[in-house]
Each structure stands twice: as structure tokens, then as C-alpha cells.
Design an enzyme around this catalytic site. Structure first.
Site, mmCIF file in Angstrom:
data_model
loop_
_atom_site.group_PDB
_atom_site.id
_atom_site.type_symbol
_atom_site.label_atom_id
_atom_site.label_comp_id
_atom_site.label_asym_id
_atom_site.label_seq_id
_atom_site.Cartn_x
_atom_site.Cartn_y
_atom_site.Cartn_z
ATOM 1 N N SER A 76 10.508 1.071 7.995
ATOM 2 C CA SER A 76 9.763 0.164 7.113
ATOM 3 C C SER A 76 8.955 0.909 6.048
ATOM 4 C CB SER A 76 8.828 -0.690 7.974
ATOM 5 O OG SER A 76 7.820 -1.264 7.182
ATOM 6 N N ASN A 77 9.209 0.537 4.794
ATOM 7 C CA ASN A 77 8.407 1.073 3.686
ATOM 8 C C ASN A 77 7.004 0.482 3.714
ATOM 9 O OD1 ASN A 77 10.524 2.617 2.270
ATOM 10 N ND2 ASN A 77 11.476 0.598 2.054
#
Ligand SMILES: Cc1ncc(COP(=O)(O)O)c(C=O)c1O
Length: 329
Positions: A76-77
């Protein structure tokens, strides 16, 4: 003025550059292709979520939060950028991952770890079960005297970051004498695109926005965009100057087998943009978006006479977790 009622912390490096892509444009048979570099920011390797986080963490600080919680898979960014923002603001960051503990950290999760976030691995559970765990963690932190803030719990507030991005791009295009007619933007959970669409509608629809769906089929992403669009309107207490249906077209034909599952065209697009412009994409969000733009030109939906801008939303560190796709043969 538009946003002055909302507390905001400065995290993104704005305005992000608007750049011409002459060599990729030649490949795409379109001489007026531009890119807006939301990947190009000074904090935590940048990306779209920093614009959302400016408002979320503004609210968190106003509420006196001391612990920031974000949820996502290890790639996840949003988790990485929450970790970066929390580090910068001196807040504790806890990340909840719906996966088993990886043996080896790489890509985004490695960077979150480096920036001091604590990761909790919940095993392979779905997003609803993960949300329940997040709420349970909030309660337990409160009982210990903490004041936690859960990232993403107020979607329309985060969307304001991309309302602003549309206004910013419009100003830049005017200043650079670009008669911008099309914008191509990614849509996954839809907050980024909804904010951008709302900003475009406020401006009275100077360009058409093509949303490339990378997670959901057309009907589902459309209903998410509609809901967010209306919720932003309520939050800002404003009626925009154009309707959603006038501003946007959704394209779900570039999704391929599903979320985070690359298509051959998207995999090739990473190489194409890297080798023509030295700009790096990844295969969850941005390669499908840039490929979508090129294919819309090939299909005559975007005219090569009409200046077109794709929004680069970042995500570069994920590329290191996709290294097997690019090994020399
Ligand atoms: C790099 C990148 N681009 C695009 C998106 C999609 O944003 P949204 O979920 O708001 O549609 C994300 C979401 O996490 C992202 O990390």
C-alpha cells in the site's frame, strides 16, 4: 478560500510539475501529451495520497491525535505515505495489514518500516474484517489514554486534495498556454478521481476527464464516484457548475483480469515511458492509466489535435516488488 474552513498540514510539494512528453507522444501518435507529476514530491517518495493526507492529518492534529492508524496490504502506497507524514509530524503510526507477516520486506512495506511505522499483520482477512480490527484497535488505544485517528474514515475530506489538484492543473495549463482538453486519471477506490472531477465541475468543465478503472467494473466505480462527488458537494456546501455526467467518462476496459493484475499492454507501458521519457510507472495504478490514454487516442476518443494530460499518481516503490516482470531475458 475554498478550503480555509478545513485544517490542513503542508505535506505535498505543490504545485507538482506539468511536463510535455514529446517522445512518448510520438509513440502514441499524439504530439500534445502532458503528464502531471504527482509522483514528484519531497516527502516519503511522493504520490497522490499526500494530497489527501494534508486534510486528514489537518483534522487529526486539530483533534489532538497522538496515534495515526492506516490499513492496507504491504504494497500500500497509502500506508507508506501515512508513515512518512506521521514521521514528519512526530506522531506514532500503526499500520494494519490484511496479510501474513512477510519473510522479507521490500517495496512500500520496507519504506514504512524504515520510517518508523509499527506493522501489525492480521492474516488473510477481507477489508470488512480488517476495518473491524482497526475499530477495535482504536477502542483499545483510547482505553489506554491515547487519542487515535484512523486514516480514510472521512473520505470526502481527503478528496479535497484532488479538488485542489484540478484547480492547480487548470492554472498551470493557462500559465503554460496549453489549451488542455482531456485529462486521464486513475480510479481505484475512487477518492482521487472524485475530487478531481468535482474540481473540474467547479471550474465549469474546461476539460473532459477520463477515469481509468483499475479495481472495479464500470457500474461500481461510477456509483462510487457519484456518491463521493455528492458528498464533496455537501462538505463544501457548493453546487458545482457542471454535472458529473458532463465532466467524466469511465473506462473499465483496461482493468484486465483484476486489481493489481497487470495486462501485457500495461507491462509494456512501464518500459515505454521509462525508455522514452525516463519516467517510472508501476503495474497497479499508473501503467494501466497511461496505456488507457494511449489506447483512447488510437480509438479516436481523444483527438491528437487536443492537448491531453495524464495524472501520474505515484506508487514507484511498488515497482521493486514487481521486479520479476522485468528481468532481462
Ligand atoms: C499510486 C496510486 N495511484 C492511484 C491510487 C488510486 O486512488 P483512489 O483509491 O483514490 O482511486 C492509489 C491508491 O491507493 C495509489 O496508491
Amino acid at each position: 478560500m475554498l478550503f480555509s474552513r478545513f485544517p490542513r498540514v503542508q505535506l505535498a510539494t505543490l504545485p507538482t510539475p506539468l511536463q510535455h512528453l514529446p517522445r512518448y507522444g510520438a509513440l502514441a501518435n499524439h504530439p500534445k501529451v502532458y503528464i502531471k507529476r504527482d509522483d514528484f514530491m519531497a516527502l516519503g517518495m511522493g504520490g497522490n495520497k499526500l494530497r489527501h493526507l494534508e486534510f486528514w492529518l489537518g483534522a487529526a492534529l486539530q483533534q489532538g491525535a497522538d496515534v495515526i492508524i492506516a490499513c492496507g496490504r504491504p504494497e500500500s502506497n497509502q500506508c507508506r505515505l501515512t508513515a512518512a507524514a506521521a514521521a514528519k509530524l512526530g506522531l506514532k503510526c500503526i499500520l494494519l495489514h490484511n496479510t501474513e507477516k512477510p519473510d522479507f520486506l521490500q517495496g512500500n512495506i520496507l519504506l514504512s518500516h524504515l520510517m518508523g511505522a509499527q506493522s501489525i499483520y492480521l492474516g488473510e482477512i477481507d477489508e470488512d474484517a480488517r476495518q473491524e480490527q482497526a475499530l477495535a484497535l482504536m477502542e483499545s488505544l483510547k482505553s489506554e489514554g491515547h487519542n487515535p485517528y484512523l486514516i480514510g474514515s472521512d473520505v470526502p475530506l481527503g478528496c479535497l486534495g484532488y479538488v485542489n489538484a484540478a484547480l492547480e492543473l487548470h492554472q498551470q495549463a493557462l500559465a503554460q498556454n496549453i489549451d488542455l482538453r482531456h485529462v486521464v486519471i486513475v480510479g481505484a477506490m475512487g477518492g482521487t478521481a472524485a475530487g478531481f472531477l468535482y474540481g473540474t465541475a467547479l471550474l465549469g468543465h474546461p476539460f473532459h476527464v477520463h477515469v481509468i478503472s483499475v479495481e472495479y467494473p464500470k457500474e461500481k466505480i461510477w456509483s462510487i464516484l457519484e456518491r463521493n462527488f455528492n458528498n464533496i458537494s455537501s462538505l463544501l456546501e457548493l453546487t458545482p457548475n457542471a454535472k458529473l455526467a458532463e465532466v467524466a467518462t469511465v473506462h473499465a476496459e483496461y482493468l484486465g483480469p483484476g486489481y493489481a493484475q497487470p495486462t501485457p499492454e500495461a507491462i509494456q507501458t512501464v518500459r515505454d515511458l521509462a525508455q522514452t521519457e525516463g519516467i517510472l510507472l508501476e503495474n497497479v495504478y499508473t501503467s494501466k492509466t497511461v496505456w488507457g490514454m494511449r489506447d483512447l487516442v488510437a480509438r479516436g476518443i481523444i483527438s491528437p489535435q487536443e492537448a491531453t494530460c495524464v495524472i501520474h499518481t505515484g506508487g514507484g516503490p511498488a515497482l521493486f516488488a514487481q521486479a520479476e516482470l522485468y528481468q532481462p531475458r
